[in-house]
Design a protein around this motif. Structure first.
Motif, PDB file in Angstrom:
ATOM      1  N   LEU A   1       0.845  -1.192   0.000  1.00 29.68           N
ATOM      2  CA  LEU A   1       0.000   0.000   0.000  1.00 29.68           C
ATOM      3  C   LEU A   1       0.881   1.242   0.000  1.00 29.68           C
ATOM      4  N   HIS A   2       0.559   2.177  -0.851  1.00 29.66           N
ATOM      5  CA  HIS A   2       1.264   3.449  -0.835  1.00 29.66           C
ATOM      6  C   HIS A   2       0.579   4.394   0.142  1.00 29.66           C
ATOM      7  N   ARG A   3       1.130   5.572   0.303  1.00 31.58           N
ATOM      8  CA  ARG A   3       0.688   6.497   1.352  1.00 31.58           C
ATOM      9  C   ARG A   3      -0.796   6.845   1.297  1.00 31.58           C
ATOM     10  N   LEU A   4      -1.281   7.232   0.133  1.00 35.65           N
ATOM     11  CA  LEU A   4      -2.663   7.682   0.020  1.00 35.65           C
ATOM     12  C   LEU A   4      -3.651   6.540   0.280  1.00 35.65           C
ATOM     13  N   ALA A   5      -3.377   5.381  -0.282  1.00 33.78           N
ATOM     14  CA  ALA A   5      -4.244   4.226  -0.054  1.00 33.78           C
ATOM     15  C   ALA A   5      -4.216   3.814   1.411  1.00 33.78           C
ATOM     16  N   TYR A   6      -3.039   3.898   2.039  1.00 33.15           N
ATOM     17  CA  TYR A   6      -2.912   3.585   3.464  1.00 33.15           C
ATOM     18  C   TYR A   6      -3.754   4.546   4.303  1.00 33.15           C
ATOM     19  N   PHE A   7      -3.689   5.829   3.973  1.00 34.56           N
ATOM     20  CA  PHE A   7      -4.453   6.832   4.715  1.00 34.56           C
ATOM     21  C   PHE A   7      -5.956   6.602   4.577  1.00 34.56           C
ATOM     22  N   PHE A   8      -6.430   6.403   3.342  1.00 31.96           N
ATOM     23  CA  PHE A   8      -7.873   6.231   3.132  1.00 31.96           C
ATOM     24  C   PHE A   8      -8.393   4.936   3.745  1.00 31.96           C
ATOM     25  N   ARG A   9      -7.689   3.842   3.537  1.00 31.86           N
ATOM     26  CA  ARG A   9      -8.151   2.569   4.105  1.00 31.86           C
ATOM     27  C   ARG A   9      -8.143   2.605   5.629  1.00 31.86           C
ATOM     28  N   GLY A  10      -7.076   3.134   6.199  1.00 30.95           N
ATOM     29  CA  GLY A  10      -7.002   3.230   7.654  1.00 30.95           C
ATOM     30  C   GLY A  10      -8.083   4.127   8.226  1.00 30.95           C
ATOM     31  N   SER A  11      -8.347   5.248   7.562  1.00 32.93           N
ATOM     32  CA  SER A  11      -9.390   6.168   8.036  1.00 32.93           C
ATOM     33  C   SER A  11     -10.771   5.531   7.974  1.00 32.93           C
TER      34      SER A  11
END
Length: 121
Positions: free
Chosen positions: A13-23
């Motif tokens: 997972l890259h940064r943006l996908a990590y942020f959205f999925r985690g949120s």
């Protein structure tokens, strides 16, 4: 079908996908713990536990792989304040580029060496 499985269960997972999925996972888990305990839904903790396991293995672990850290860092997420710090580090750390080609040989100045065909020197 393979693309759907890779979308739901990613390996990296890259940064943006990590942020959205985690949120999204955190919002759903917070909603379940806040409103599930007040209503007649007695077993609200089961979907919350499933989402927590999903977040650990399919959100945090792929991000750890993406920045090429050891998978043992996943255990740090279980420690309350260390997990938050690790999440912030994972959000801002740059991913390691996957290069399957070897870098070309160069001389000390930085210019590429010229490869001559056999017989020419």
């Amino acid at each position: 079908m393979r693309e759907i499985v890779e979308f739901i269960f990613p390996l990296r997972l890259h940064r943006l996908a990590y942020f959205f999925r985690g949120s999204i996972v955190e919002i759903i888990t917070s909603f379940l713990s806040t409103y599930g305990a007040t209503d007649d839904f007695r077993y609200w903790w089961i979907p919350a536990a499933i989402l927590s396991v999903y977040e650990a293995f399919f959100v945090v672990l792929p991000r750890i792989r993406d920045v090429e850290m050891s998978g043992w860092w996943l255990l740090a997420c279980l420690v309350p304040f260390v997990g938050v710090a690790l999440g912030i580090i994972l959000l801002f750390r740059r991913p390691v580029l996957l290069s399957h080609t070897k870098p070309e040989a160069s001389d000390s100045v930085g210019h590429q060496q010229i490869a001559f065909p056999s017989g020419i020197s």
